[in-house]
Design an enzyme around this catalytic site. Structure first.
Site, PDB file in Angstrom:
ATOM      1  N   ALA A   1      -5.443  -3.517  -3.348  1.00 26.55           N
ATOM      2  CA  ALA A   1      -6.328  -3.598  -2.192  1.00 26.55           C
ATOM      3  C   ALA A   1      -5.585  -3.935  -0.913  1.00 26.55           C
ATOM      4  O   ALA A   1      -6.106  -3.716   0.193  1.00 26.55           O
ATOM      5  CB  ALA A   1      -7.422  -4.634  -2.447  1.00 26.55           C
TER       6      ALA A   1
ATOM      7  N   ASP B   1      -3.817   8.003  -8.514  1.00 25.71           N
ATOM      8  CA  ASP B   1      -3.579   9.440  -8.555  1.00 25.71           C
ATOM      9  C   ASP B   1      -3.932  10.083  -7.209  1.00 25.71           C
ATOM     10  O   ASP B   1      -3.251  11.006  -6.753  1.00 25.71           O
ATOM     11  CB  ASP B   1      -4.395  10.084  -9.672  1.00 25.71           C
TER      12      ASP B   1
END
Length: 329
Positions: A224, A253
């Protein structure tokens, strides 16, 4: 320009969402989704949504391939997978309201030597059509950890650029082949280093060691808190906007896809980072991978903060290129 992704151990991902998981008890799932997946496949889907032509290869089980075939046809992805006897594994991902994700990863296919040779022949053929490859994900049973390094060397010998995203022993072995870019998170970097990696100084030390081994670009994911890109002559940090986390599945990804997109087009680092971070931020706000309309990225692109970290830049950098630190536009 066509990009290629290599997924050696794809999976059918069963994602279940619930408020909070209670071990040893019956849990009520509020939402579930079964889809064809695998790190390289996820990367390919996001690249396609970004407007790129994408091909995929790797090993795929013949026994339950229809979900994959349907996905590739629906998303107009070039299917170059080598079919293998048996069924592709099923992975279970339990996503909680807090954002925590628990993975139950089943063993992969048993790959025979003839199928290894068939894949390498396919990659050789694809190398005549693409300059950029993304090699991502785990290895199936019976495939040695150094196989990723073998594929990286095979592609580099043909002048190809390889973005490598793996973990564990496969990551450590693949690094030895000096791909163009590696993207470990802090846990993966700590495993490679053999010690906890927490501070920016720790990350810089590891990145410089990786660059000294021949890897030009090291991107370290801090979850984060964003990511840090150690390029050959500069260091960049990207901080994402705060998002309501639905699932972290596919976020890494999506980040790799954004990096591959920008690098392959020759974008400036700050432009590439802004896009990659925005795509990854969008991924955590939903269960699905990718997006239907690229315009959904616009508000996120504006909220991503990109800055250069001069203090972590290599001493031999050109000082004229390192005089400003701040939000890059």
């Amino acid at each position: 320009m066509t990009l290629m992704t290599i997924t050696l151990n794809p999976a059918l991902d069963l994602t279940a969402r619930l408020d909070a998981m209670s071990l040893g008890e019956v849990n009520l799932v509020s939402e579930a989704n079964l889809r064809a997946a695998g790190k390289g496949i996820n990367v390919a889907m996001v690249l396609k949504d970004l407007g790129r032509d994408v091909g995929l290869t790797g090993w795929l089980g013949e026994g339950n391939q229809q979900s994959f075939v349907s996905l590739f046809e629906a998303r107009a992805l070039e299917d170059h997978f080598v079919r293998v006897a048996g069924s592709t594994r099923i992975n279970v991902k339990i996503s909680e309201q807090s954002g925590r994700v628990t993975d139950l990863n089943l063993p992969g296919l048993d790959v025979r030597q003839s199928e290894v040779a068939a894949l390498e022949a396919e990659i050789e053929r694809l190398a005549t059509r693409a300059d950029w490859f993304v090699l991502a994900g785990s290895l199936p049973k019976g495939v040695a950890p150094d196989y990723c390094a073998h594929l990286i060397r095979l592609l580099k010998a043909r002048g190809k650029q390889v973005i490598f995203d793996c973990s564990g022993a496969a990551l450590s072995e693949g690094i030895k082949a000096a791909p163009t870019l590696v993207k470990p998170n802090l846990e993966e970097l700590s495993q490679w280093a053999g010690r906890p990696i927490k501070t920016l100084a720790d990350q810089a030390e590891c990145a410089r060691a990786l660059q000294a081994s021949g890897i030009p670009h090291v991107v370290i994911s801090n979850g984060a808190d964003g990511l840090i890109w150690f390029a050959p002559d500069a260091v960049w940090q990207a901080t994402p906007p705060r998002m309501q986390v639905v699932s972290t599945v596919g976020a890494g990804d999506s980040l790799v896809a954004g990096l591959a997109h920008g690098l392959s087009l020759g974008w400036a680092p700050e432009q590439t980072l802004r896009l990659a971070t925005a795509v990854s931020a969008l991924a955590v706000s939903q269960v699905a991978v990718g997006f239907d309309d690229i315009k959904v990225l616009n508000p996120l692109l504006e909220q991503v903060r990109v800055q250069r970290l001069d203090a972590l830049a290599p001493a031999q950098s050109n000082p004229l290129s390192m005089t400003h630190s701040g939000d890059a536009q």
